[in-house]
Design a protein around this motif. Structure first.
Motif, PDB file in Angstrom:
ATOM      1  N   THR A   1     -15.195  -9.044   4.846  1.00 56.17           N
ATOM      2  CA  THR A   1     -14.179  -8.274   5.564  1.00 56.17           C
ATOM      3  C   THR A   1     -14.272  -6.782   5.223  1.00 56.17           C
ATOM      4  O   THR A   1     -14.853  -6.394   4.210  1.00 56.17           O
ATOM      5  N   VAL A   2     -13.607  -5.992   6.074  1.00 59.25           N
ATOM      6  CA  VAL A   2     -13.616  -4.538   5.897  1.00 59.25           C
ATOM      7  C   VAL A   2     -12.914  -4.127   4.590  1.00 59.25           C
ATOM      8  O   VAL A   2     -13.390  -3.241   3.874  1.00 59.25           O
ATOM      9  N   GLY A   3     -11.791  -4.779   4.274  1.00 59.16           N
ATOM     10  CA  GLY A   3     -11.062  -4.420   3.051  1.00 59.16           C
ATOM     11  C   GLY A   3     -11.953  -4.563   1.825  1.00 59.16           C
ATOM     12  O   GLY A   3     -12.030  -3.650   0.988  1.00 59.16           O
ATOM     13  N   ALA A   4     -12.633  -5.693   1.722  1.00 59.44           N
ATOM     14  CA  ALA A   4     -13.503  -5.930   0.567  1.00 59.44           C
ATOM     15  C   ALA A   4     -14.707  -4.995   0.590  1.00 59.44           C
ATOM     16  O   ALA A   4     -15.150  -4.516  -0.455  1.00 59.44           O
ATOM     17  N   ALA A   5     -15.227  -4.732   1.789  1.00 55.37           N
ATOM     18  CA  ALA A   5     -16.414  -3.874   1.906  1.00 55.37           C
ATOM     19  C   ALA A   5     -16.114  -2.463   1.405  1.00 55.37           C
ATOM     20  O   ALA A   5     -16.927  -1.854   0.715  1.00 55.37           O
ATOM     21  N   VAL A   6     -14.919  -1.971   1.723  1.00 57.38           N
ATOM     22  CA  VAL A   6     -14.552  -0.620   1.294  1.00 57.38           C
ATOM     23  C   VAL A   6     -14.202  -0.635  -0.197  1.00 57.38           C
ATOM     24  O   VAL A   6     -14.631   0.239  -0.949  1.00 57.38           O
ATOM     25  N   TYR A   7     -13.486  -1.665  -0.614  1.00 61.01           N
ATOM     26  CA  TYR A   7     -13.147  -1.793  -2.038  1.00 61.01           C
ATOM     27  C   TYR A   7     -14.431  -1.811  -2.891  1.00 61.01           C
ATOM     28  O   TYR A   7     -14.515  -1.138  -3.916  1.00 61.01           O
TER      29      TYR A   7
ATOM     30  N   TYR B   1      -1.425  -0.660   0.004  1.00 64.58           N
ATOM     31  CA  TYR B   1      -0.149  -0.937  -0.648  1.00 64.58           C
ATOM     32  C   TYR B   1      -0.400  -1.031  -2.138  1.00 64.58           C
ATOM     33  O   TYR B   1      -1.325  -1.727  -2.577  1.00 64.58           O
ATOM     34  N   LYS B   2       0.395  -0.285  -2.899  1.00 64.14           N
ATOM     35  CA  LYS B   2       0.394  -0.445  -4.364  1.00 64.14           C
ATOM     36  C   LYS B   2       1.726  -1.069  -4.660  1.00 64.14           C
ATOM     37  O   LYS B   2       2.763  -0.437  -4.463  1.00 64.14           O
ATOM     38  N   ASN B   3       1.752  -2.312  -5.066  1.00 64.66           N
ATOM     39  CA  ASN B   3       2.982  -3.103  -5.101  1.00 64.66           C
ATOM     40  C   ASN B   3       3.577  -3.060  -3.693  1.00 64.66           C
ATOM     41  O   ASN B   3       2.909  -3.420  -2.747  1.00 64.66           O
ATOM     42  N   THR B   4       4.815  -2.554  -3.530  1.00 67.72           N
ATOM     43  CA  THR B   4       5.365  -2.559  -2.162  1.00 67.72           C
ATOM     44  C   THR B   4       5.351  -1.152  -1.560  1.00 67.72           C
ATOM     45  O   THR B   4       5.899  -0.936  -0.483  1.00 67.72           O
ATOM     46  N   LYS B   5       4.691  -0.232  -2.229  1.00 63.67           N
ATOM     47  CA  LYS B   5       4.700   1.162  -1.767  1.00 63.67           C
ATOM     48  C   LYS B   5       3.440   1.438  -0.946  1.00 63.67           C
ATOM     49  O   LYS B   5       2.319   1.204  -1.406  1.00 63.67           O
ATOM     50  N   LYS B   6       3.660   1.968   0.270  1.00 66.49           N
ATOM     51  CA  LYS B   6       2.506   2.240   1.126  1.00 66.49           C
ATOM     52  C   LYS B   6       2.002   3.667   0.906  1.00 66.49           C
ATOM     53  O   LYS B   6       2.792   4.599   0.768  1.00 66.49           O
TER      54      LYS B   6
ATOM     55  N   SER C   1     -12.634   3.782  -6.092  1.00 70.42           N
ATOM     56  CA  SER C   1     -11.467   3.989  -6.974  1.00 70.42           C
ATOM     57  C   SER C   1     -10.248   3.217  -6.457  1.00 70.42           C
ATOM     58  O   SER C   1      -9.153   3.371  -6.978  1.00 70.42           O
ATOM     59  N   LEU C   2     -10.441   2.381  -5.428  1.00 68.67           N
ATOM     60  CA  LEU C   2      -9.313   1.654  -4.820  1.00 68.67           C
ATOM     61  C   LEU C   2      -8.985   0.379  -5.607  1.00 68.67           C
ATOM     62  O   LEU C   2      -9.052  -0.739  -5.091  1.00 68.67           O
ATOM     63  N   GLU C   3      -8.675   0.567  -6.870  1.00 69.47           N
ATOM     64  CA  GLU C   3      -8.387  -0.578  -7.737  1.00 69.47           C
ATOM     65  C   GLU C   3      -6.911  -0.966  -7.630  1.00 69.47           C
ATOM     66  O   GLU C   3      -6.072  -0.130  -7.328  1.00 69.47           O
ATOM     67  N   LYS C   4      -6.634  -2.210  -7.920  1.00 72.14           N
ATOM     68  CA  LYS C   4      -5.248  -2.703  -8.033  1.00 72.14           C
ATOM     69  C   LYS C   4      -4.370  -2.327  -6.849  1.00 72.14           C
ATOM     70  O   LYS C   4      -3.268  -1.770  -7.007  1.00 72.14           O
ATOM     71  N   CYS C   5      -4.880  -2.533  -5.659  1.00 71.02           N
ATOM     72  CA  CYS C   5      -4.082  -2.252  -4.463  1.00 71.02           C
ATOM     73  C   CYS C   5      -4.505  -3.229  -3.364  1.00 71.02           C
ATOM     74  O   CYS C   5      -5.514  -3.917  -3.496  1.00 71.02           O
ATOM     75  N   VAL C   6      -3.703  -3.291  -2.302  1.00 71.16           N
ATOM     76  CA  VAL C   6      -4.092  -4.085  -1.132  1.00 71.16           C
ATOM     77  C   VAL C   6      -4.473  -3.087  -0.038  1.00 71.16           C
ATOM     78  O   VAL C   6      -3.634  -2.302   0.411  1.00 71.16           O
ATOM     79  N   ILE C   7      -5.716  -3.096   0.351  1.00 69.38           N
ATOM     80  CA  ILE C   7      -6.167  -2.232   1.451  1.00 69.38           C
ATOM     81  C   ILE C   7      -5.731  -2.914   2.746  1.00 69.38           C
ATOM     82  O   ILE C   7      -6.003  -4.113   2.929  1.00 69.38           O
ATOM     83  N   VAL C   8      -5.042  -2.186   3.626  1.00 70.28           N
ATOM     84  CA  VAL C   8      -4.598  -2.844   4.859  1.00 70.28           C
ATOM     85  C   VAL C   8      -5.308  -2.301   6.105  1.00 70.28           C
ATOM     86  O   VAL C   8      -5.443  -3.011   7.102  1.00 70.28           O
ATOM     87  N   ARG C   9      -5.726  -1.043   6.048  1.00 71.09           N
ATOM     88  CA  ARG C   9      -6.350  -0.465   7.236  1.00 71.09           C
ATOM     89  C   ARG C   9      -7.334   0.629   6.812  1.00 71.09           C
ATOM     90  O   ARG C   9      -7.084   1.344   5.830  1.00 71.09           O
TER      91      ARG C   9
END
Ligand SMILES: Cc1cc2nc3c(=O)[nH]c(=O)nc-3n(C[C@H](O)[C@H](O)[C@H](O)COP(=O)(O)OP(=O)(O)OC[C@H]3O[C@@H](n4cnc5c(N)ncnc54)[C@H](O)[C@@H]3O)c2cc1C
Length: 282
Positions: free
Chosen positions: A113-119, A139-144, A160-168
């Protein structure tokens, strides 16, 4: 959808892994926020297509999140493509080509997926997806947050996109109607078919290439191709692939990884680093 005791072997290209306590499919951002609020005290991770992870035989204590539905949307605005993190990279590449947008050829044939590819800043030895990223919503916890490319560091198989959920993710590509993208893509896929054991379950390259070396060639030089532990085997076709011959466990794979690291360190004084993400169990 919330699944309890979901077997992770069903969700990993290695076909290895015990059960996750919870496996949640998230269809949109609203649902994601609610989920993140509710699991704040739990251990959790986002899973894409599972093509770069080694799950434990003991499973996963906590919550596995999978981004579905609206997270798979792809929109094209002139030279920009706005993509949900759950979209498959190969789908995005196809849409880019249909719109005469070039640049993403370096990801041809890479599953996931794109999220993993960028991560994980995927790509070839010399070209990475990070070079095409314009901005990323996370999203870092619930903060966008929305990060511009200047705010993100990309290096070999790392961001450097550690410990977050990439959404877009927004990519900036180039319009080129007489491009040679297709031949680059065919060439890349042809090489993969020739060199990689794509007929067997694996997680792609197990180790990162040390600077100036090919991990696969080093493994070949120490004569480890074909070595197996239980159901896991170092591919005869490509030294940097461990394949599941049928009943491999994560313990088998981890034992092979240790053997390879030790031999390469002893013979070349090089410390190999795993590219596959090893996910601790319960
Ligand atoms: C046959 C084969 C060939 C491959 N060839 C290549 C190659 O040439 N080059 C290359 O770079 N890789 C290659 N890979 C590795 C793999 O395809 C990539 O790492 C890919 O990006 C993994 O995507 P995924 O969706 O399967 O991620 P997963 O395996 O599901 O997850 C990988 C990591 O990304 C994190 N993650 C997933 N989604 C998100 C998100 N939305 N936000 C934050 N973190 C997230 C996960 O938590 C995990 O840590 C190959 C794999 C296989 C099986």
């Amino acid at each position: 959808m919330v699944l309890k005791n979901e077997p992770l072997s069903k969700h990993s290209s290695f076909k290895i892994g015990g059960n996750a306590d919870f496996f949640i499919e998230i269809p949109n951002e609203k649902a994601l926020v609610i989920c993140l609020e509710n699991i704040a005290a739990e251990r959790y991770m986002v899973l894409g297509s599972g093509s770069n992870v080694l799950f434990s035989d003991k499973g996963y204590k906590g919550v596995i999140i999978k981004l579905t539905r609206e997270f798979r949307n792809v929109e094209v605005f002139q030279e920009k493509i706005l993509v949900g993190a759950g979209a498959e990279v190969q789908h995005v590449l196809n849409i880019a080509l249909k719109n005469s947008l070039v640049g993403l050829e370096c990801v041809a044939g890479i599953p996931g997926t794109v999220g993993a590819a960028v991560y994980g800043n995927v790509g070839t030895k010399s070209e990475w997806i990070g070079a095409l990223v314009e901005n990323v919503e996370i999203y870092k916890n619930t903060k966008k947050e929305r990060l511009n490319r200047e705010q993100i560091n990309f290096s070999y198989r790392k961001s450097s996109l550690e410990k977050c959920v990439i959404v877009r993710v927004e990519f900036l590509l180039k319009k080129d109607t007489k491009n040679d993208s297709l031949s680059k893509i065919y060439d890349s896929i042809h090489k993969r078919l020739q060199r990689q054991p794509l007929d067997m379950p694996s997680a792609g390259s197990i180790f990162k290439n040390p600077v100036g070396y090919s991990a696969g060639k080093l493994i070949e030089e120490v004569g480890l191709k074909g070595l197996h532990v239980g159901g896991a085997k170092i591919s005869n076709k490509h030294g940097n692939f461990i394949v599941n011959t049928g009943q491999a466990t994560s313990k088998d794979v981890l034992t092979l990884i240790d053997i390879v690291k030790e031999k390469i360190n002893f013979k070349f004084n090089i410390a190999l680093e795993t590219e596959v993400k090893i996910i601790n169990g319960k």
